[in-house]
Write an enzyme that holds these catalytic residues in place. Structure first.
Site, short mmCIF file in Angstrom:
data_model
loop_
_atom_site.label_atom_id
_atom_site.label_comp_id
_atom_site.label_asym_id
_atom_site.label_seq_id
_atom_site.Cartn_x
_atom_site.Cartn_y
_atom_site.Cartn_z
N CYS A 1 -61.05 75.67 7.37
CA CYS A 1 -60.48 74.38 7.02
C CYS A 1 -59.34 74.06 7.98
O CYS A 1 -58.40 74.83 8.11
CB CYS A 1 -59.96 74.41 5.59
SG CYS A 1 -58.94 73.00 5.17
N CYS B 1 -55.74 74.03 6.30
CA CYS B 1 -55.20 75.20 5.62
C CYS B 1 -54.10 75.76 6.53
O CYS B 1 -54.05 75.45 7.71
CB CYS B 1 -56.30 76.25 5.43
SG CYS B 1 -57.08 76.20 3.79
N HIS C 1 -56.26 75.62 -0.77
CA HIS C 1 -57.41 74.86 -0.30
C HIS C 1 -58.08 74.07 -1.43
O HIS C 1 -58.61 72.99 -1.23
CB HIS C 1 -58.41 75.81 0.35
CG HIS C 1 -59.59 75.09 0.93
ND1 HIS C 1 -59.49 74.28 2.04
CD2 HIS C 1 -60.88 75.03 0.53
CE1 HIS C 1 -60.69 73.77 2.31
NE2 HIS C 1 -61.54 74.20 1.40
N ASN D 1 -57.85 59.03 0.24
CA ASN D 1 -59.29 58.91 0.04
C ASN D 1 -59.72 60.22 -0.58
O ASN D 1 -59.39 61.28 -0.08
CB ASN D 1 -60.03 58.74 1.36
CG ASN D 1 -59.72 57.42 2.04
OD1 ASN D 1 -59.40 56.44 1.38
ND2 ASN D 1 -59.80 57.40 3.35
N HIS E 1 -59.73 69.85 1.13
CA HIS E 1 -58.35 70.29 0.93
C HIS E 1 -57.49 69.10 0.47
O HIS E 1 -57.56 68.03 1.08
CB HIS E 1 -57.83 70.84 2.27
CG HIS E 1 -56.61 71.66 2.13
ND1 HIS E 1 -56.53 72.97 2.55
CD2 HIS E 1 -55.38 71.36 1.63
CE1 HIS E 1 -55.32 73.42 2.30
NE2 HIS E 1 -54.60 72.47 1.75
N HIS F 1 -55.26 66.26 0.20
CA HIS F 1 -54.42 65.59 1.19
C HIS F 1 -54.52 64.08 1.06
O HIS F 1 -55.45 63.56 0.46
CB HIS F 1 -54.81 66.01 2.62
CG HIS F 1 -56.12 65.44 3.07
ND1 HIS F 1 -57.34 65.88 2.62
CD2 HIS F 1 -56.40 64.42 3.93
CE1 HIS F 1 -58.31 65.19 3.19
NE2 HIS F 1 -57.77 64.27 3.99
N GLN G 1 -53.07 60.25 3.32
CA GLN G 1 -52.80 59.76 4.67
C GLN G 1 -51.75 58.65 4.64
O GLN G 1 -51.49 58.06 3.60
CB GLN G 1 -54.08 59.20 5.29
CG GLN G 1 -55.21 60.22 5.39
CD GLN G 1 -56.42 59.64 6.08
OE1 GLN G 1 -56.37 59.27 7.25
NE2 GLN G 1 -57.52 59.52 5.36
#
Ligand SMILES: [Zn+2]
Ligand SMILES: [Zn+2]
Ligand SMILES: [Zn+2]
Length: 323
Positions: free
Chosen positions: A32, A35, A96, A136, A147, A149, A151
């Site tokens: 990933c 990570c 993760h 998203n 993972h 996250h 933006q």
């Protein structure tokens, strides 16, 4: 190469980022890229063995602080601009597996502080007119990185949807002298059926006019224009509300709900947006356990959303689940 191309038909910029097409970076399945870096053989985007929350520039940014000059020349009708701005990735945790809901209270609160910090820093940059914090989530939204996250995009212009909201809010303010969003909150509270959760500082509700299935708006009760205006109690309250919404989404179909989370704040172009009211919108893409909402002809071709569930029904369903 990126550039902004003007669409004179809709009066909007299109970000043309052709370098994103040749993304060669295809990590092996177990690897990933966001990570922490555990071994020198597999350096990730984050070169440390552990972290709390990480923010870094997207490896393939559509907007960048020092953009290359556009590859095409503009004309009077077809204006072209440099794709100036920033695209950042906010990694919520070093773990993760997880989501917004698996962050403990302190980390979730800290994430809100990170958003505040990024909004300030990016918004202060010369030429950045709008800072858009979003997430998203899910393959239905085109996400390949699981993972947890989100933006942040910093645009050199105010994007169409916030611009539209600003326009509506300004008109409402001019005719009534009041904030349109405060009035929406009052209207939702008067009815009550669509309110999902409410505490001293924050309300989450399925708006009367929901376009997406199980669309939820999270709004601070106090009239304020952007994240930095929230005091620490309001930040904690917002953090709890965001987590609770996602918990309910995931419980609804007993699977992670694919959604887009969008934060609508005042622009950062130096204008006066006192009439605007900060809020967070969740736009899910699942109508039922096995049916996705597609933005089809009416939505994409005409901009007219068609929904097959009433907002009251959606709110009832979300209220009924036990996260
Ligand atoms: Zn990972
Ligand atoms: Zn307001
Ligand atoms: Zn909005």
């Amino acid at each position: 190469v990126s550039e902004l191309r003007w669409n004179p038909m809709l009066g909007q910029w299109v970000i043309t980022a052709t370098h994103r097409q040749d993304r060669t970076y295809k990590p092996p399945a177990e690897f990933c890229p966001i990570c922490p870096t555990k071994s020198a053989d597999f350096p990730t985007e984050i070169p440390v063995p552990d972290f709390y929350i990480a923010v870094f520039q997207n490896k393939f940014p559509s907007l960048r602080p020092q953009p290359e000059p556009p590859e095409v020349e503009g004309t009077k009708l077809y204006a072209v601009r440099e794709a100036m701005g920033e695209c950042e990735v906010v990694v919520y945790t070093a773990d993760h597996v997880g989501s917004l809901t698996t962050l403990d209270e302190e980390k979730m609160y800290c994430l809100v502080d990170v958003w505040v910090d990024r909004f300030r820093e990016l918004g202060d940059r010369e030429g950045v007119e709008y800072v858009f914090i979003f997430e998203n989530r899910g393959e239905a939204v085109g996400v390949t990185l699981h993972h947890p996250h989100g933006q942040i995009y910093a645009y050199p212009y105010i994007p169409p949807i916030p611009e539209r909201e600003l326009h509506q809010a300004l008109e409402h303010h001019a005719t009534t002298g009041r904030c349109m969003f405060c009035d929406i909150l009052a209207e939702e509270k008067r009815d009550g059926r669509r309110i999902l959760l409410e505490d001293e500082h924050t309300v989450a509700f399925v708006p009367f006019f929901a376009r997406f299935p199980y669309e939820v708006h999270v709004m601070p009760k106090r009239h304020l224009n952007a994240l930095p205006d929230l005091d620490s109690e309001e930040r904690r309250s917002l953090a709890r509300a965001l987590q609770e919404v996602v918990r309910r989404y995931d419980a609804l179909f007993d699977a992670p709900m694919p959604y887009m989370m969008a934060m609508h704040q005042r622009p950062t172009d130096g204008g006066d947006y006192e009439y605007y009211h900060f809020h967070v919108e969740f736009l899910p893409l699942k109508r039922s356990a096995d049916k996705l909402k597609y933005l089809a002809g009416s939505e994409s071709g005409a901009g007219a959303f068609v929904t097959d569930m009433s907002a009251e029904y959606q709110a009832e369903r979300l209220k009924g689940v036990k996260p």
